[in-house]
Design a protein around this motif. Structure first.
Motif, mmCIF file in Angstrom:
data_model
loop_
_atom_site.group_PDB
_atom_site.id
_atom_site.type_symbol
_atom_site.label_atom_id
_atom_site.label_comp_id
_atom_site.label_asym_id
_atom_site.label_seq_id
_atom_site.Cartn_x
_atom_site.Cartn_y
_atom_site.Cartn_z
ATOM 1 N N ILE A 119 0.947 -1.216 -0.153
ATOM 2 C CA ILE A 119 0.059 -0.086 -0.012
ATOM 3 C C ILE A 119 1.125 1.160 0.003
ATOM 4 O O ILE A 119 1.733 1.431 0.989
ATOM 5 C CB ILE A 119 -0.849 0.166 1.213
ATOM 6 N N SER A 120 0.788 1.939 -1.091
ATOM 7 C CA SER A 120 1.789 3.129 -1.104
ATOM 8 C C SER A 120 1.293 4.278 -0.081
ATOM 9 O O SER A 120 0.297 4.455 0.205
ATOM 10 C CB SER A 120 1.728 3.655 -2.606
ATOM 11 N N CYS A 121 2.341 5.151 0.204
ATOM 12 C CA CYS A 121 1.790 6.252 1.090
ATOM 13 C C CYS A 121 0.800 7.078 0.478
ATOM 14 O O CYS A 121 0.191 7.612 1.186
ATOM 15 C CB CYS A 121 3.022 6.895 1.615
ATOM 16 N N THR A 122 0.735 7.106 -0.773
ATOM 17 C CA THR A 122 -0.319 7.855 -1.477
ATOM 18 C C THR A 122 -1.726 7.366 -1.448
ATOM 19 O O THR A 122 -2.772 7.851 -1.755
ATOM 20 C CB THR A 122 0.037 8.145 -2.996
ATOM 21 N N GLU A 123 -1.724 5.990 -0.964
ATOM 22 C CA GLU A 123 -2.905 5.315 -0.755
ATOM 23 C C GLU A 123 -3.410 5.174 0.632
ATOM 24 O O GLU A 123 -4.391 4.533 1.066
ATOM 25 C CB GLU A 123 -2.930 3.875 -1.481
ATOM 26 N N PHE A 124 -2.431 5.633 1.456
ATOM 27 C CA PHE A 124 -2.727 5.192 2.938
ATOM 28 C C PHE A 124 -3.935 5.694 3.520
ATOM 29 O O PHE A 124 -4.629 5.445 4.294
ATOM 30 C CB PHE A 124 -1.265 6.066 3.836
ATOM 31 N N ILE A 125 -4.156 7.229 3.272
ATOM 32 C CA ILE A 125 -5.403 7.699 3.891
ATOM 33 C C ILE A 125 -6.670 6.806 3.215
ATOM 34 O O ILE A 125 -7.603 6.710 4.117
ATOM 35 C CB ILE A 125 -5.819 9.157 2.985
ATOM 36 N N GLY A 160 -9.320 15.857 0.945
ATOM 37 C CA GLY A 160 -8.968 16.194 -0.426
ATOM 38 C C GLY A 160 -8.880 14.606 -1.254
ATOM 39 O O GLY A 160 -9.638 14.788 -2.264
ATOM 40 N N ILE A 161 -8.055 14.000 -0.895
ATOM 41 C CA ILE A 161 -8.082 12.514 -1.267
ATOM 42 C C ILE A 161 -9.169 11.890 -1.508
ATOM 43 O O ILE A 161 -9.373 11.142 -2.497
ATOM 44 C CB ILE A 161 -6.732 11.817 -0.704
ATOM 45 N N MET A 162 -9.894 11.735 -0.351
ATOM 46 C CA MET A 162 -11.166 11.199 -0.342
ATOM 47 C C MET A 162 -12.117 11.580 -1.346
ATOM 48 O O MET A 162 -12.968 11.007 -2.144
ATOM 49 C CB MET A 162 -11.406 10.980 0.830
ATOM 50 N N GLU A 188 9.780 12.515 -5.826
ATOM 51 C CA GLU A 188 8.874 13.548 -5.166
ATOM 52 C C GLU A 188 8.771 13.224 -3.682
ATOM 53 O O GLU A 188 8.773 12.103 -3.217
ATOM 54 C CB GLU A 188 7.339 13.036 -5.979
ATOM 55 N N LYS A 189 8.477 14.307 -3.091
ATOM 56 C CA LYS A 189 8.427 14.393 -1.746
ATOM 57 C C LYS A 189 7.178 13.784 -1.048
ATOM 58 O O LYS A 189 6.023 14.459 -1.669
ATOM 59 C CB LYS A 189 8.641 15.850 -1.164
ATOM 60 N N ILE A 190 6.981 12.649 -0.508
ATOM 61 C CA ILE A 190 5.810 12.051 -0.024
ATOM 62 C C ILE A 190 6.061 11.829 1.437
ATOM 63 O O ILE A 190 6.945 11.853 1.846
ATOM 64 C CB ILE A 190 5.366 10.728 -1.101
ATOM 65 N N HIS A 191 4.529 11.695 1.829
ATOM 66 C CA HIS A 191 4.937 11.422 3.570
ATOM 67 C C HIS A 191 5.033 10.023 3.768
ATOM 68 O O HIS A 191 3.924 9.278 4.154
ATOM 69 C CB HIS A 191 3.508 11.917 4.121
ATOM 70 N N LEU A 230 7.767 6.324 -7.489
ATOM 71 C CA LEU A 230 7.436 7.497 -6.688
ATOM 72 C C LEU A 230 7.911 7.254 -5.147
ATOM 73 O O LEU A 230 8.399 8.024 -4.619
ATOM 74 C CB LEU A 230 6.043 7.556 -6.657
ATOM 75 N N GLU A 231 8.056 6.042 -4.883
ATOM 76 C CA GLU A 231 8.579 5.775 -3.488
ATOM 77 C C GLU A 231 9.868 5.523 -3.151
ATOM 78 O O GLU A 231 10.428 5.221 -2.390
ATOM 79 C CB GLU A 231 8.117 4.427 -2.759
ATOM 80 N N GLY A 232 10.650 5.668 -4.354
ATOM 81 C CA GLY A 232 12.011 5.600 -4.550
ATOM 82 C C GLY A 232 12.651 4.082 -4.062
ATOM 83 O O GLY A 232 13.708 4.056 -3.665
ATOM 84 N N ALA A 233 11.836 3.181 -4.511
ATOM 85 C CA ALA A 233 11.931 1.574 -4.375
ATOM 86 C C ALA A 233 13.397 1.030 -5.337
ATOM 87 O O ALA A 233 13.642 1.618 -6.393
ATOM 88 C CB ALA A 233 10.902 0.686 -4.511
#
Lengths: 142, 143
Positions: free
Chosen positions: A2-8, A89-91, B3-6, B66-69
């Protein structure tokens, strides 16, 4: 993964799953668990630096999350005015059904930590559908 | 440029898995991941049904870049293979010092299984969580 872009989206599903299976108390217990076991970085920053630590924590997280917000950092107070919450926003963008009590996690997660160090933490939900809220922290007067 | 991601979100997810498994059992965690997969990957599932394995390849390239894997994707006849030599989630969690749930890789096993079930593919995974390495495969059922 699960990518952190999908975490929410995953967290929103987790809240819904817990509520449906085990009731709202299980969701609240989970938020308390996260506060105690995951937000140790915020805890350490507030413990060591007080308001400056809060500013450091949220500047880092909200920048990475690409939030639209205003932050006010004073000697005895701290305020975030969230114009566009990135989670909401994501949701909205993905058109997923938001857990009805989703926004409440920001109250439980952070209040518990911040109030431990002599501050008063309040959150005002202005527009839950569009992710507008205000967090106000003040040093407690004894 | 990355890209900067959390990336701390990976740590929060790990704590979430731990909470579910500890409090309600591993079966509950598996069920949650199944629900999660059907919801989050709804669009990807639609694309795979329409475009086939190429949709998975595009998705993998997008998120792992994106995650830099550290990863490599191989295509064979009717088969797609992803080789990850440094999982970005595990490496970040370890670097920051968050706890890693002892079966963190369950997410990929369940999610890939659900995606395969929904699209008529077969999925296989072999992973080494401690080293943050895995090999993930999707194959066409009939070759």
């Amino acid at each position: 993964m699960i990518s952190c872009t999908e975490f929410i989206l995953a967290y929103n599903e987790l809240f819904k799953f817990l509520h449906k299976r085990y009731g709202k108390k299980a969701v609240i217990d989970f938020w308390i668990y996260i506060s105690d076991n995951f937000l140790t970085n915020l805890d350490n920053l507030v413990k060591e630096k007080g308001i400056a630590g809060m500013a450091e924590y949220w500047t880092h997280t909200l920048t990475e999350e690409k939030a639209e917000y205003c932050m006010e950092v004073g000697k005895t107070h701290f305020r975030i005015y969230m114009k566009k919450c990135p989670s909401v926003g994501i949701m909205n963008q993905r058109k997923v059904k938001k857990y009805p009590y989703y926004c409440e996690h920001c109250d439980i997660l952070y209040k518990k930590i911040i109030e431990k160090y002599g501050f008063d933490y309040r959150i005002r939900f202005i527009d839950k559908n569009n992710g507008v809220c205000e967090v106000s922290v003040r040093e407690k007067k004894y | 440029m990355e890209e900067k991601i959390h990336k701390d979100f990976h740590g929060a997810l790990s704590v979430g898995f731990e909470y579910l498994a500890k409090k309600f059992g591993k079966k509950s965690l598996e069920e949650f991941l199944g629900v999660c997969a059907r919801s989050i990957y709804k669009e990807l599932i639609k694309k795979i049904k329409k475009e086939g394995l190429i949709a998975i390849e595009k998705y993998w390239n997008e998120i792992f870049s994106l995650e830099g894997a550290k990863f490599k994707i191989e295509r064979k006849k009717g088969e797609l293979i992803l080789k990850i030599t440094e999982c970005p989630a595990i490496s970040h969690i370890v670097k920051v010092g968050y706890p890693v749930y002892d079966d963190f890789c369950i997410q990929c096993r369940v999610i890939n299984r659900v995606i395969a079930e929904e699209t008529g593919l077969k999925s296989e995974i072999s992973s080494d969580q401690k080293k943050g390495r895995c090999i993930q495969k999707f194959k066409k059922e009939i070759q």
